[in-house]
Design a protein around this motif. Structure first.
Motif, mmCIF file in Angstrom:
data_model
loop_
_atom_site.group_PDB
_atom_site.id
_atom_site.type_symbol
_atom_site.label_atom_id
_atom_site.label_comp_id
_atom_site.label_asym_id
_atom_site.label_seq_id
_atom_site.Cartn_x
_atom_site.Cartn_y
_atom_site.Cartn_z
ATOM 1 N N GLU A 116 0.808 -1.216 0.000
ATOM 2 C CA GLU A 116 0.000 0.000 0.000
ATOM 3 C C GLU A 116 0.845 1.272 0.000
ATOM 4 O O GLU A 116 0.538 2.229 -0.718
ATOM 5 C CB GLU A 116 -0.941 -0.015 1.215
ATOM 6 C CG GLU A 116 -1.966 1.072 1.181
ATOM 7 C CD GLU A 116 -3.038 0.906 2.241
ATOM 8 O OE1 GLU A 116 -3.512 1.942 2.727
ATOM 9 O OE2 GLU A 116 -3.393 -0.235 2.582
ATOM 10 N N LYS B 103 -8.804 -1.207 -2.825
ATOM 11 C CA LYS B 103 -9.813 -2.210 -2.503
ATOM 12 C C LYS B 103 -9.456 -3.511 -3.204
ATOM 13 O O LYS B 103 -9.021 -3.505 -4.356
ATOM 14 C CB LYS B 103 -11.194 -1.745 -2.983
ATOM 15 C CG LYS B 103 -11.670 -0.473 -2.320
ATOM 16 C CD LYS B 103 -13.002 -0.055 -2.872
ATOM 17 C CE LYS B 103 -13.403 1.293 -2.297
ATOM 18 N NZ LYS B 103 -14.639 1.787 -2.891
ATOM 19 N N ASN B 104 -9.656 -4.623 -2.510
ATOM 20 C CA ASN B 104 -9.440 -5.929 -3.116
ATOM 21 C C ASN B 104 -10.528 -6.187 -4.145
ATOM 22 O O ASN B 104 -11.701 -5.883 -3.903
ATOM 23 C CB ASN B 104 -9.456 -7.033 -2.063
ATOM 24 C CG ASN B 104 -8.259 -6.952 -1.151
ATOM 25 O OD1 ASN B 104 -7.194 -6.474 -1.538
ATOM 26 N ND2 ASN B 104 -8.414 -7.421 0.063
ATOM 27 N N GLN C 89 -6.079 -5.852 -6.794
ATOM 28 C CA GLN C 89 -6.428 -4.632 -6.074
ATOM 29 C C GLN C 89 -6.882 -3.567 -7.060
ATOM 30 O O GLN C 89 -6.327 -3.442 -8.152
ATOM 31 C CB GLN C 89 -5.207 -4.104 -5.322
ATOM 32 C CG GLN C 89 -4.658 -5.053 -4.283
ATOM 33 C CD GLN C 89 -3.270 -4.644 -3.854
ATOM 34 O OE1 GLN C 89 -2.359 -4.599 -4.664
ATOM 35 N NE2 GLN C 89 -3.116 -4.350 -2.580
#
Length: 110
Positions: free
Chosen positions: A3, A19-20, A25
């Motif tokens: 991240e 977000k997955n 991602q």
């Protein structure tokens, strides 16, 4: 890609959220998806307006084989070159193009 690394890559367009999605991602700015990480590859959003820029940079468009037709289905994302991951200026330009593509997609009538 972790991240913090992704936040650094996209700092030129603002604060991102991750977000997955679909085993990868999605990278969002202001609620709009501008990039995705799939199978360890970073791909930025694109459209007709920035496709030539991406292709001239040697980037390839994400495609998969449609199981029903056997034909390639092209997605609106281009794989980021390794050089951009190490060059903040190159990545900033790509991030701005991706953000512009997301804005244009949002403005299109449904």
């Amino acid at each position: 890609m972790d991240e913090e690394f992704l936040k650094d890559l996209f700092a030129s367009v603002g604060s991102i959220s991750i977000k997955n999605m679909f085993g990868g991602q999605g990278i969002y700015v202001h609620g709009m998806i501008i990039a995705a990480v799939q199978s360890g590859n970073l791909m930025v959003k694109g459209d007709e307006e920035c496709a030539a820029v991406y292709e001239n940079a040697g980037m390839t468009r994400w495609a998969y084989e449609n199981p029903k037709t056997g034909k390639a289905t092209f997605m609106p994302y281009w794989k980021v070159n390794e050089s951009a991951l190490d060059d903040p200026d190159e990545m900033a330009a790509l991030a701005r193009h991706a953000f512009g593509a997301a804005l244009r997609a949002k403005r299109k009538p449904a």
